[in-house]
Structures are given as C-alpha cells and as structure tokens.
Design an enzyme around this catalytic site. Sequence first.
Site, PDB file in Angstrom:
ATOM      1  N   ASN A  83      45.301  33.795 -17.365  1.00 40.18           N
ATOM      2  CA  ASN A  83      45.116  33.269 -16.021  1.00 40.18           C
ATOM      3  C   ASN A  83      43.644  32.919 -15.807  1.00 40.18           C
ATOM      4  O   ASN A  83      42.813  33.082 -16.691  1.00 40.18           O
ATOM      5  CB  ASN A  83      45.630  34.277 -14.985  1.00 40.18           C
ATOM      6  CG  ASN A  83      46.223  33.603 -13.773  1.00 40.18           C
ATOM      7  OD1 ASN A  83      45.692  32.606 -13.290  1.00 40.18           O
ATOM      8  ND2 ASN A  83      47.318  34.136 -13.278  1.00 40.18           N
ATOM      9  N   HIS A 113      24.364  44.553 -27.452  1.00 42.12           N
ATOM     10  CA  HIS A 113      22.911  44.576 -27.593  1.00 42.12           C
ATOM     11  C   HIS A 113      22.456  45.973 -27.979  1.00 42.12           C
ATOM     12  O   HIS A 113      23.008  46.964 -27.496  1.00 42.12           O
ATOM     13  CB  HIS A 113      22.250  44.137 -26.295  1.00 42.12           C
ATOM     14  CG  HIS A 113      22.686  42.776 -25.861  1.00 42.12           C
ATOM     15  ND1 HIS A 113      22.132  41.628 -26.377  1.00 42.12           N
ATOM     16  CD2 HIS A 113      23.638  42.377 -24.987  1.00 42.12           C
ATOM     17  CE1 HIS A 113      22.720  40.575 -25.826  1.00 42.12           C
ATOM     18  NE2 HIS A 113      23.650  41.009 -24.991  1.00 42.12           N
ATOM     19  N   GLY A 140      44.552  42.415 -14.097  1.00 41.51           N
ATOM     20  CA  GLY A 140      43.377  41.704 -13.601  1.00 41.51           C
ATOM     21  C   GLY A 140      42.091  42.505 -13.687  1.00 41.51           C
ATOM     22  O   GLY A 140      42.085  43.731 -13.598  1.00 41.51           O
ATOM     23  N   ALA A 158      45.033  47.132 -14.161  1.00 41.10           N
ATOM     24  CA  ALA A 158      43.980  46.324 -13.548  1.00 41.10           C
ATOM     25  C   ALA A 158      42.705  47.129 -13.362  1.00 41.10           C
ATOM     26  O   ALA A 158      42.733  48.321 -13.076  1.00 41.10           O
ATOM     27  CB  ALA A 158      44.464  45.791 -12.203  1.00 41.10           C
ATOM     28  N   ARG A 181      50.402  57.191 -19.976  1.00 38.80           N
ATOM     29  CA  ARG A 181      51.698  57.719 -20.472  1.00 38.80           C
ATOM     30  C   ARG A 181      52.254  56.782 -21.513  1.00 38.80           C
ATOM     31  O   ARG A 181      51.865  55.634 -21.625  1.00 38.80           O
ATOM     32  CB  ARG A 181      52.692  57.886 -19.329  1.00 38.80           C
ATOM     33  CG  ARG A 181      53.134  56.607 -18.676  1.00 38.80           C
ATOM     34  CD  ARG A 181      54.175  56.882 -17.562  1.00 38.80           C
ATOM     35  NE  ARG A 181      54.488  55.711 -16.814  1.00 38.80           N
ATOM     36  CZ  ARG A 181      55.446  54.848 -17.117  1.00 38.80           C
ATOM     37  NH1 ARG A 181      56.193  55.011 -18.177  1.00 38.80           N
ATOM     38  NH2 ARG A 181      55.687  53.796 -16.335  1.00 38.80           N
TER      39      ARG A 181
END
Length: 185
Positions: A83, A113, A140, A158, A181
């Site tokens: 998305n 880095h 997301g 998310a 789980r």
Amino acid sequence: MTEKEKQQRGMLYQANAPEVLEDLYHCENECFEINQLPPSRRGERMERLRKLFGKAGDGLFIVAPFFCDYGYNIEVGENFFANTNCVILDEAKVTFGDNVFVAPNCAFYTAGHPLNVEQRNAKIEYALPIHVGNNVWIGGNVVVVPGVTIGNNVTIGAGSVVTHDIPDGVLAAGNPCRVIRKLEE
C-alpha cells in the site's frame, strides 16, 4: 575491492563513493517518474516497477508513492501488494515470498550506520539483507531493520519495529516486535 562490492558483502563501505551513488541516483529518478504516473496508467506503473526490481512474480501491485534505493536488490514473489508510502532501502537484498501484503507507511531498511561517531560522520555504512517469507501480512507503520528474517505464515501487528528474526506461523507485534502467539493452521 570496490565500495559497491563491500556494500553487497555486508561490509562497511563508503556510502558516498561514485559507484554507489550512480545507481542510487538512477533509481531515485525512476521512482520519481513512476510516482508521477496517474492512477489511470497503473499498468504502466507496475511494468516499470517490474523492470526496476531484480525479480517480480505475477500479481505485483504497489500503490504510489513508493520509494526504493536501487530496485535491483528487491525480489518479490507472486501476489505481492504494498500500500501507499512503502519505503525499501535496498542497499542489500530484500526478498519477499508469495502472497505478501504490506499495509500503508511500512519501511524495510537494509542500510545501517556504525555506532562509532567518526565512521558515521565519514559516511561509512553497512547493509544487511531482509527476508520476508510466504503468506505474510505486515500491518501499517511497521519498520523492519537490517538483517531480519520474517518467517512464513506470519502477521506483524501495526506499528511494530522488527529488530530480530520472527519464526513461522506467529502473530508478532510491538516495539521491539515480539511473538504474541502461535497462529492456528
């Protein structure tokens, strides 16, 4: 050994070396042009992404905007969906299996880095590969850091920051991401 060869081997390398920047700038232009295509030219966008990637299976679909650093270090299997606002910093290989679904605002960072200030200020960095298995759903705003492997049949919740490997068949979430789980078959 060139800086590009060091980069591809996971060694410390000079990030602003000309041979490193040349490919980076080329991909930056490609991503810019791809992201400017209107939704009515979605097929052309997917074809250009397919050419940019090292490998892309059938069913590739990425919602703009999308950004990557090189493109040729990205391999996606069948039925890959990402998305909007997906970022893949592919200084090293990033591999996605079949049936991977990526929600909005996710990031996959192979570049890192050094903790040493002098090296970091000298634009020294390293890159470690990321591997995502088959049948994975990434929620997301997830961030995956260098060197991580996410197993098959996994859901990442998310907002997670995935800092270590995730085994097959689990729901994992959090910062740092941890197994919540096992998922039932």
